[in-house]
Write an enzyme that holds these catalytic residues in place. Structure first.
Site, PDB file in Angstrom:
ATOM      1  N   ASP A 233     -32.603 -63.940  44.662  1.00  0.00           N
ATOM      2  CA  ASP A 233     -33.554 -63.484  43.654  1.00  0.00           C
ATOM      3  C   ASP A 233     -34.036 -62.071  43.979  1.00  0.00           C
ATOM      4  OD1 ASP A 233     -35.438 -64.030  41.363  1.00  0.00           O
ATOM      5  OD2 ASP A 233     -36.892 -63.663  42.948  1.00  0.00           O
ATOM      6  N   HIS A 234     -34.328 -61.806  45.236  1.00  0.00           N
ATOM      7  CA  HIS A 234     -34.794 -60.484  45.631  1.00  0.00           C
ATOM      8  C   HIS A 234     -33.653 -59.470  45.653  1.00  0.00           C
ATOM      9  CE1 HIS A 234     -38.818 -61.834  47.631  1.00  0.00           C
ATOM     10  NE2 HIS A 234     -38.585 -62.424  46.475  1.00  0.00           N
ATOM     11  N   ASP A 235     -32.428 -59.951  45.680  1.00  0.00           N
ATOM     12  CA  ASP A 235     -31.271 -59.068  45.616  1.00  0.00           C
ATOM     13  C   ASP A 235     -31.074 -58.528  44.207  1.00  0.00           C
ATOM     14  OD1 ASP A 235     -29.003 -57.755  46.595  1.00  0.00           O
ATOM     15  OD2 ASP A 235     -27.677 -59.444  46.192  1.00  0.00           O
ATOM     16  N   PHE A 311     -26.468 -56.502  40.499  1.00  0.00           N
ATOM     17  CA  PHE A 311     -25.316 -57.091  41.182  1.00  0.00           C
ATOM     18  C   PHE A 311     -25.704 -57.815  42.461  1.00  0.00           C
ATOM     19  CE2 PHE A 311     -23.935 -53.294  38.887  1.00  0.00           C
ATOM     20  CZ  PHE A 311     -23.015 -53.867  38.019  1.00  0.00           C
ATOM     21  N   SER A 315     -28.488 -55.718  48.282  1.00  0.00           N
ATOM     22  CA  SER A 315     -29.429 -54.602  48.245  1.00  0.00           C
ATOM     23  C   SER A 315     -30.758 -54.965  48.887  1.00  0.00           C
ATOM     24  CB  SER A 315     -29.634 -54.110  46.811  1.00  0.00           C
ATOM     25  OG  SER A 315     -29.894 -55.170  45.931  1.00  0.00           O
ATOM     26  N   ARG A 370     -40.317 -56.832  49.831  1.00  0.00           N
ATOM     27  CA  ARG A 370     -40.855 -58.188  49.890  1.00  0.00           C
ATOM     28  C   ARG A 370     -40.365 -58.971  51.098  1.00  0.00           C
ATOM     29  NH1 ARG A 370     -38.588 -59.146  43.924  1.00  0.00           N
ATOM     30  NH2 ARG A 370     -36.946 -57.928  44.944  1.00  0.00           N
ATOM     31  N   MET A 374     -42.123 -64.541  53.013  1.00  0.00           N
ATOM     32  CA  MET A 374     -41.975 -65.822  53.705  1.00  0.00           C
ATOM     33  C   MET A 374     -41.186 -65.598  54.985  1.00  0.00           C
ATOM     34  SD  MET A 374     -43.293 -68.349  51.786  1.00  0.00           S
ATOM     35  CE  MET A 374     -42.416 -69.860  52.177  1.00  0.00           C
TER      36      MET A 374
END
Length: 712
Positions: A233-235, A311, A315, A370, A374
């Site tokens: 998700d963060h990618d 993509f 990243s 981010r 976590m």
């Protein structure tokens, strides 16, 4: 008599008769239309300036929470959340342009009495629009090297016909038109009956409450399922929200109604009297996502900005833009910067983005701000940092003639291939199920290439995927983090949100201890319930204040004006509901209990928000999501596979050789855990808990990549 210039304007706007057009547009001449456009853009600029003035005022009087510049000073829950959706410099100008575009478009539509679609069809209005908006919004453009062997950092030029597809700092793609209350900018707030929709917090309480006494576990799956999903998700998604002066956190509660209406980016969540957690609070602060202009600055509805590349390109490790990438690289032997303990070093602008408890700690600089949200997320990113540098060392030894750039790019390409392979081969089948994987063409073969690239496939992340469907993993969260060392210990999520201390423990061995715990700790059950640590105590601070992640999810979808649950069922070709029971004509993919929960808070089935509606569906056999989220997630991963020219299974100049792809496909998450988390034994599939059918194996039994295939 209608003047000729009026007729011309009318014809290009409505393609109707001049008389009918005069009725619709009040007989406005071209000059008058031009004046409307100029005035609307000017007034939108003034509105933006007014918002900036209000932000300074509320920062100065202490209403907004100033940025906490000391990582050792405890942060408030709002300061923690502001870090999570940080608006980075490349996107700041885009956000201002998006504000002006959406506000000017609304005024033009209202003054001329023409729908936004009518404005977009008008040659004259578009001509005036582009002539005057160019001072405030610059159309995106890019020049591509058609012979490039490696993907760009920002995702541009992946598609040579549409080089902006998938690039960072672009608007999310829409699958369905947004349903703003004013058709352009105002969030979705009104029920089909004309009343106000129920509070997002009320929906959270009614549908997603988890009794803390008795959380249910997935009998088979480990916490790594949720953690890999958050990493992905963060990618591919990073939707920033509006910020105050000097990055202050905008506070939308405790303002009189007339003041609240002035703050155009505020969309607070009402809290009903008697709320068990948020007692004596009238609302929860919520700030709207920043507006994003289109690539050509076209007049249109409000859109939202994705700061990440679309993509699957790791990243989160390498960065979403060239500036971040430069700060992460060492520019020596193709490696990334790394500490003696094998962790990310600190970054100057990142020093305030976490909360520290010891002078030996620091806020780490990775490709994504981010990283500290976590501990499990931090651990997985550290794992890939170490893997990149391991590969770089091997490539340097094999090819001493290679430059730093050669080594960096090839190591990056291999790491991206690993992330894509594990995602499609091992993780995604758990989410969607094997039947959906085969139907959608997402199955990975054990050897060989798979030339699936289609230049007509747009990989850009869809709004509905990022704002709702891919947030399904929140139901898999546990209330605790398992730290696996000599004896297992559990740490509450509330104590480690955005606090990296646990990673620095034991001379940096905390990353390995948390990482090993991910493969042993079970996931919460995939259902509609969400644990208290995020539903009631998200970013809990020392003053006892916190947030509700599920309320934020529901409110964010309304902010983005995504259509409700039933509209998405229609989009996916699924039966839609006309009543609240779970029988024919009702919520057929819900249990009777979950249908009752939805009926207890919504007045009409057409009002159901997509997140509670989708998450409360019964998961399909062999998967973790119901039919609706299966559809939306499956479509996005189709686009990410078929729309990526650099997808790891494609052959040719941008791909791997046959021998390279065959050996790359032997890599497993188990091997990466063994290599970088100091483990002697790991179960064959870390996404599943150890057991009779998933036994622990010696780390030497897991195959590594045969890097001899890269010797030149």
């Amino acid at each position: 008599m209608i003047q000729p210039r009026t007729v011309l304007v009318c014809l290009v706007i409505t393609l109707s008769t001049a008389a009918h057009c005069k009725h619709l547009h009040h007989g406005r001449t071209k000059g008058e239309v031009r004046t409307v456009v100029i005035r609307a853009i000017a007034r939108a600029k003034v509105a933006l300036q007014r918002q900036n003035e209000l932000n300074r005022f509320y920062r100065d009087i202490g209403q907004d929470e100033s940025r906490n510049l000391s990582p050792f000073k405890p942060k408030t829950c709002n300061q923690h959340y502001a870090v999570y959706s940080f608006l980075r410099p490349p996107a700041e100008a885009e956000a201002d342009s998006g504000f002006i575009v959406s506000h000017a478009a609304r005024e033009i539509s209202q003054v001329l009495g023409v729908s936004i679609d009518g404005l977009r069809r008008s040659y004259i209005i578009r001509q005036y629009w582009h002539g005057y908006i160019s001072s405030f919004c610059t159309a995106r453009d890019v020049s591509c090297d058609t012979n490039a062997k490696y993907r760009t950092i920002d995702g541009s030029c992946n598609n040579l016909k549409n080089p902006l597809w998938g690039r960072s700092n672009r608007q999310h793609r829409r699958l369905l038109q947004p349903v703003y209350d004013d058709d352009i900018n105002s969030p979705r707030q009104i029920s089909i009956s004309g009343n106000v929709l129920p509070s997002s917090r009320s929906v959270s309480n009614a549908v997603h409450n988890q009794d803390p006494c008795c959380p249910l576990e997935e009998k088979d799956f480990s916490q790594f399922v949720q953690q890999w999903g958050q990493m992905l998700d963060h990618d591919i998604t990073d939707t920033a929200f509006a910020r105050g002066t000097d990055d202050a956190a905008i506070m939308c509660c405790d303002l009189p109604p007339e003041r609240l209406m002035e703050r155009l980016e505020c969309f607070p969540i009402p809290v009903e009297p008697g709320d068990e957690r948020f007692q004596n609070q009238a609302c929860l602060t919520f700030v709207r996502s920043t507006a994003a202009p289109g690539d050509d600055c076209e007049i249109g509805r409000r859109q939202q900005l994705n700061q990440a590349t679309s993509f699957i390109d790791a990243s989160f490790l390498y960065g979403h833009n060239d500036e971040d990438a430069r700060q992460i690289r060492s520019f020596m032997d193709g490696k990334l910067k790394i500490t003696m303990e094998g962790l990310f070093p600190g970054g100057q602008e990142d020093l305030t983005h976490c909360q520290l408890s010891d002078s030996n700690e620091f806020c780490m600089k990775s490709g994504d701000f981010r990283i500290h949200e976590m501990p499990g997320l931090t651990a997985v990113q550290v794992m890939f940092l170490r893997e990149h540098n391991r590969i770089a060392s091997i490539l340097q030894n094999l090819n001493p003639q290679w430059t730093d750039e050669d080594i960096y790019q090839e190591a990056r390409k291999i790491v991206i291939g690993q992330v894509q392979h594990i995602t499609y081969s091992d993780w995604l089948p758990i989410i969607l199920g094997q039947e959906a994987m085969m139907r959608l063409g997402l199955t990975i073969f054990t050897t060989g290439h798979s030339n699936v690239y289609n230049s007509n496939t747009n990989p850009t992340i869809t709004n509905i995927f990022g704002v709702s469907a891919f947030r399904f993993g929140h139901t898999l969260l546990r209330d605790t983090v398992l730290v696996e060392k000599n004896g297992d210990s559990f740490v509450k999520n509330e104590d480690v949100f955005n606090r990296p201390g646990i990673i620095f423990s034991d001379m940096g061995r905390g990353a390995a201890q948390v990482g090993r715990g991910l493969s042993l700790n079970p996931s919460s059950k995939a259902d509609e319930k969400v644990v208290n640590s995020v539903r009631n105590n998200l970013f809990l601070d020392e003053n006892g204040r916190s947030m509700d992640l599920i309320s934020l999810n529901i409110q964010r979808a309304r902010d983005h004006a995504v259509p409700g649950y039933n509209e998405w069922r229609r989009f996916c070709g699924l039966p839609f509901a006309i009543q609240f029971n779970s029988g024919p004509g009702g919520l057929v993919d819900h249990s009777e209990e979950n249908a009752r929960k939805l009926s207890s808070v919504y007045r009409h089935v057409e009002d159901i928000d997509i997140f509670p509606g989708g998450l409360s569906e019964t998961p399909l056999p062999g998967g973790l999501v119901g039919p609706l989220f299966n559809c939306i997630i499956g479509l996005q991963f189709q686009d990410l596979k078929f729309g990526d020219r650099f997808y790891y299974e494609n052959e040719g100049r941008t791909g791997f050789t046959l021998n390279q792809i065959n050996t790359l496909k032997k890599i497993t998450l188990s091997k990466l855990i063994c290599l970088h988390f100091n483990q002697k034994q790991v179960q064959e599939d870390p996404f599943r808990r150890p057991g009779e059918s998933n036994q622990l194996k010696d780390c030497n039994d897991f195959e590594d990549i045969d890097f001899e295939q890269w010797r030149m």
